[in-house]
Design an enzyme around this catalytic site. Structure first.
Site, PDB file in Angstrom:
ATOM      1  N   LYS A   8     101.129  55.366  30.093  1.00  0.00           N
ATOM      2  CA  LYS A   8     100.665  55.131  31.459  1.00  0.00           C
ATOM      3  C   LYS A   8     100.268  53.667  31.637  1.00  0.00           C
ATOM      4  CE  LYS A   8      95.973  56.546  30.198  1.00  0.00           C
ATOM      5  NZ  LYS A   8      94.848  57.454  30.487  1.00  0.00           N
ATOM      6  N   MET A  28      90.354  31.090  38.678  1.00  0.00           N
ATOM      7  CA  MET A  28      91.448  32.029  38.931  1.00  0.00           C
ATOM      8  C   MET A  28      92.628  31.764  38.002  1.00  0.00           C
ATOM      9  SD  MET A  28      93.627  32.678  42.422  1.00  0.00           S
ATOM     10  CE  MET A  28      92.189  33.174  43.369  1.00  0.00           C
ATOM     11  N   ARG A  36      86.994  65.498  36.026  1.00  0.00           N
ATOM     12  CA  ARG A  36      88.050  64.760  36.741  1.00  0.00           C
ATOM     13  C   ARG A  36      89.125  65.735  37.205  1.00  0.00           C
ATOM     14  NH1 ARG A  36      90.933  60.031  33.438  1.00  0.00           N
ATOM     15  NH2 ARG A  36      91.815  61.827  32.342  1.00  0.00           N
ATOM     16  N   TYR A  53      83.355  25.802  38.226  1.00  0.00           N
ATOM     17  CA  TYR A  53      82.759  26.148  39.520  1.00  0.00           C
ATOM     18  C   TYR A  53      81.274  26.454  39.370  1.00  0.00           C
ATOM     19  CZ  TYR A  53      87.335  26.523  41.823  1.00  0.00           C
ATOM     20  OH  TYR A  53      88.562  26.253  42.357  1.00  0.00           O
TER      21      TYR A  53
END
Length: 821
Positions: free
Chosen positions: A480, A753, A577, A704
């Site tokens: 998956k 980023m 779930r 940053y």
């Protein structure tokens, strides 16, 4: 091979018939002679007896089969040679051939490095005497026997690998290799560098020889070997007096006849020093002249026996294989077109960069290669030079397009222009080309961020798990989320070759994608939405169910499509779930059983904290409830074929006799803690590169928000082209680190980023373009645990893996040479 007369070993009905053969094959697709002998061997996922008739139809002169082999064609009975054990017969043929050959046989065993040592010794000895070396990693019970058969009467020295995977194998190998000399490389594991299981050490030492008074054994000095008696065997230790000293970077100091020579080796892996040390001592034992040794070492380029698979941005699949020593290695490589590519359409292009030979290849060898090219339906062969092209063209009647370039680089550029999406390009030549250089040629850009997935490690981990589980336990590997961020289709195709017959996904579309790409294994889907039922039935997916409506809808749709669909009833034991409640199990089972188009194939639940020792009471409660449900079903006559509860941690930590299937995720990648009796190999490594370096002063800020302030008088900060878009989330800032030249470089400032900054102040030789390890194993053997990195960022390894972004290039390798055996 030289002609072999089978009458020396086997009985024939007609003693007057010609019993000579000149080719022995175990793959019916590789028959290239009218005097070929096919030997039907049973493997893990296939049986050669299924291809015995095909082999004879393809032109094999005889086929050796098991004495109980059934047949319904009397006309070919005369061509069948029935024996008790075809593998044993192959080894007996090898033994008889070995006895006829005059070559001194050097056998190499050990945990890792066998193939690379063989290559190094071949490069030294072949300049001194006529030398043969077994192809690639042919070191198994089958491979070693086939290697022995390639020794000819011209050879003076033959180097044969001997690898084992279980107890009892070495004596069989020794019986037909009959070594004159033996080298044991080490008893180490590739990552942890710990001593192996003592029984395997003893097993490897069974290869030691005392065949003649001049026979010698070159082994490592360890606690296991220091007490060996030199009275029975001539024992020499390759690590007692070092003749090789590691210098800075890639420089080694070699001591030859009391003189020191500095040699630069273009590889910095930590085992190279040992390889040089062993090769040096073995060369002295073979009386190789000093100048020949020195010349060979000065031109030595370590070439790991690994196949690399890379899909370009244009959708062309490049398979960068190991070097080509003989037609056998070409044959094996051409077969990889079908096993490694994910699509079956598109052209097959073969870039052929010559053979590694002492002398020019014979016409017969070239004909064998031409036969294989035709057999595997190669569309185009591109040679790296005109000379090889002309010799091949004159020797073979090739049915494909032949062309040539002025150099290997030009050949790759030519292929780049003439190939299109879905084409597959196989690269093989007399030397191994570095994958980074190839990708730079293909993409016109440097290889910056990339993840390396080692398929050999995945295979090893699955084998390790199989040995741990009770016999006949079915392994479902979860693929998956693009196989945990790698490539679900490529991983899926490889898993099929590892005898995995079922794979798991979360969503129907994931399963459909795999089926569309030709995955033949069963695909189990955890859950299906109402809108997906038509598609799930259409593609014959196995479905997890837990409610009346879904079961009813599946039955209706399966009936419409005239299909039989396998379902796995899912019990919720604490995950909250998916899954039904315990009190609904019996009624849902009855509904499945009464649905004519559904097959009650499985019963399952999901463990919630099998990885946490402190919460074992919760896990035991889940197991108890699941066992009770199984007992309830069986009391009413419902016995689903497969019962599964365990994930990777559950399979390793808990024994549940009532279950006969496990669902493995990260365990296949070696991303689980090592158990005391098991060694899992790390299969995934993430790399970046330094693209910038800044000299900063005290008080200046980094990143940053100015969150990091330089505290030293001066600091050197490197910039990496990887950021939170690529999966390196901001949580790793100020906590995580990377590794450059084997040294830690802490992450400083907020992660951007697209970029990350690291402090390299104390890594003096760091430079722009240097490779950076983020997790996994680097070329120095240094290791950063993905689990530990994830923990530093307040995450888990599942999230770290699946968040790796699309800008990170995926490179798949099969690194057999570093796989412990």
């Amino acid at each position: 091979m030289e002609p072999f007369d089978l009458k020396t070993l086997l009985q024939f009905k007609n003693r007057n018939e010609d019993s000579k053969v000149d080719q022995i094959v175990i793959d019916s697709r590789r028959i290239a002679s009218k005097n070929a002998l096919f030997i039907a061997l049973k493997g893990k996922s296939s049986d050669g007896h299924d291809f015995a008739y095909t082999a004879l139809e393809q032109g094999a002169k005889y086929a050796i089969v098991n004495k109980n082999f059934p047949h319904n064609n009397p006309s070919i009975e005369q061509k069948l040679i029935r024996v008790d054990d075809p593998l044993k017969t192959l080894q007996e043929i090898a033994m008889l051939h070995r006895k006829k050959m005059k070559a001194e046989v050097l056998a190499i065993t050990g945990s890792v490095g066998k193939t690379m040592l063989k290559d190094l010794l071949f490069s030294i000895l072949s300049k001194y005497k006529k030398t043969y070396a077994s192809p690639e990693s042919f070191n198994s019970q089958i491979g070693a026997a086939l290697s022995i058969l390639q020794i000819t009467s011209e050879h003076e020295i033959a180097i044969i690998e001997a690898g084992i995977s279980e107890l009892g194998e070495m004596e069989r190998l020794s019986s037909f290799i009959m070594p004159d000399h033996v080298i044991v490389t080490n008893f180490l594991q590739s990552r942890h560098y710990l001593l192996q299981n003592e029984h395997l050490v003893i097993e490897k030492l069974k290869l030691l020889t005392k065949k003649t008074p001049s026979s010698w054994n070159l082994i490592p000095y360890t606690d296991h070997t220091k007490s060996l008696s030199s009275d029975s065997y001539k024992i020499l230790f390759w690590n007692d007096l070092p003749s090789v000293v590691k210098g800075n970077k890639k420089l080694f100091s070699i001591c030859l006849e009391n003189m020191t020579h500095d040699i630069e080796i273009p590889c910095d892996r930590i085992y190279v020093q040992d390889l040089l040390q062993i090769a040096l001592k073995a060369s002295f034992l073979f009386s190789v002249p000093k100048n020949d040794i020195l010349r060979a070492l000065q031109s030595y380029v370590p070439e790991p026996m690994r196949t690399e698979v890379y899909e370009s941005q244009d959708g062309v699949l490049f398979i960068n294989d190991s070097y080509a020593q003989d037609p056998i290695s070409i044959d094996i490589a051409l077969n990889q077109f079908d096993t490694l590519r994910t699509v079956t359409n598109g052209k097959k292009i073969f870039v052929f960069d010559n053979l590694r030979y002492q002398n020019a290849p014979s016409k017969k060898d070239l004909e064998r290669i031409g036969y294989a090219i035709k057999k595997y339906q190669i569309d185009q062969v591109v040679f790296s030079n005109k000379e090889t092209h002309d010799v091949f063209k004159n020797a073979c009647n090739a049915s494909c397009t032949l062309s040539y370039s002025r150099s290997f680089e030009d050949a790759i550029l030519h292929v780049k222009k003439c190939s299109a999406s879905k084409d597959t390009v196989l690269i093989k030549g007399e030397k191994k080309h570095h994958i980074e250089d190839l990708i730079e040629l293909i993409e016109d850009a440097p290889l910056n961020n990339h993840i390396v997935i080692n398929l050999a490690s995945i295979q090893s981990n699955i084998e390790t798990l199989r040995r741990h589980l009770k016999e006949q336990t079915r392994i479902c590997v979860m693929v998956k989320a693009l196989a945990y961020g790698t490539d679900d289709v490529r991983i899926g195709r490889f898993l099929q070759s590892c005898d995995i017959d079922i794979m798991g996904v979360s969503y129907v579309d994931e399963g459909v994608s795999l089926k569309k790409q030709g995955i033949m294994a069963s695909i189990f889907v955890l859950n299906v939405a109402k809108e997906e039922i038509y598609k799930a039935v259409l593609w014959d997916l196995e479905i997890g169910v837990h409610d009346y409506v879904t079961i009813s809808s599946l039955q209706t749709e399966a009936e419409k499509q005239n299909k039989k669909i396998k379902v796995h009833l899912h019990l919720d034991t604490g995950m909250g779930r998916f899954g039904c409640r315990f009190e609904d199990v019996l009624n849902l089972a009855k509904q499945i059983a009464s649905s004519s188009n559904l097959i009650f194939d499985g019963f399952m639940t999901h463990l919630v904290c099998a990885d946490d020792h402190k919460k074992d009471s919760i896990t035991q409660k889940q197991i108890t409830l699941f066992k009770s449900a199984i007992k309830l079903l069986e009391s009413e006559g419902y016995e689903p074929k497969w019962k599964h509860i365990a994930n990777s941690y559950g399979a390793l930590r808990f024994s549940i006799p009532e279950c006969n299937m496990v669902r493995i995720g990260l365990g296949a990648y070696g991303l689980v803690p090592t158990q005391s009796s098991m060694i899992f190999q790390p299969a995934v490594s993430l790399f970046s590169k330094i693209v910038g370096i800044n000299e900063c002063k005290k008080g200046e800020t980094i990143g940053y928000g100015g969150s990091y302030v330089v505290k030293r008088k001066r600091a050197k900060i490197a910039v990496l082209p990887i950021g939170y878009y690529d999966g390196l989330h901001r949580n790793y800032a100020k906590k995580g680190y990377v590794m450059i030249h084997g040294k830690k470089a802490p992450i400083v400032g907020n992660i951007c980023m697209d970029y990350t900054m690291v402090d390299i102040t104390f890594i003096a030789d760091a430079a722009i373009g240097d490779t950076v390890l983020l997790f996994g194993e680097d070329e120095k053997g240094q290791y950063i645990s993905p689990s530990e990195l994830a923990k530093l960022g307040g995450s888990i390894v599942h999230e770290l893996m699946t968040c790796l972004g699309p800008r990170i290039r995926r490179i798949f390798i099969y690194d057999e040479s570093l796989r412990p055996r």
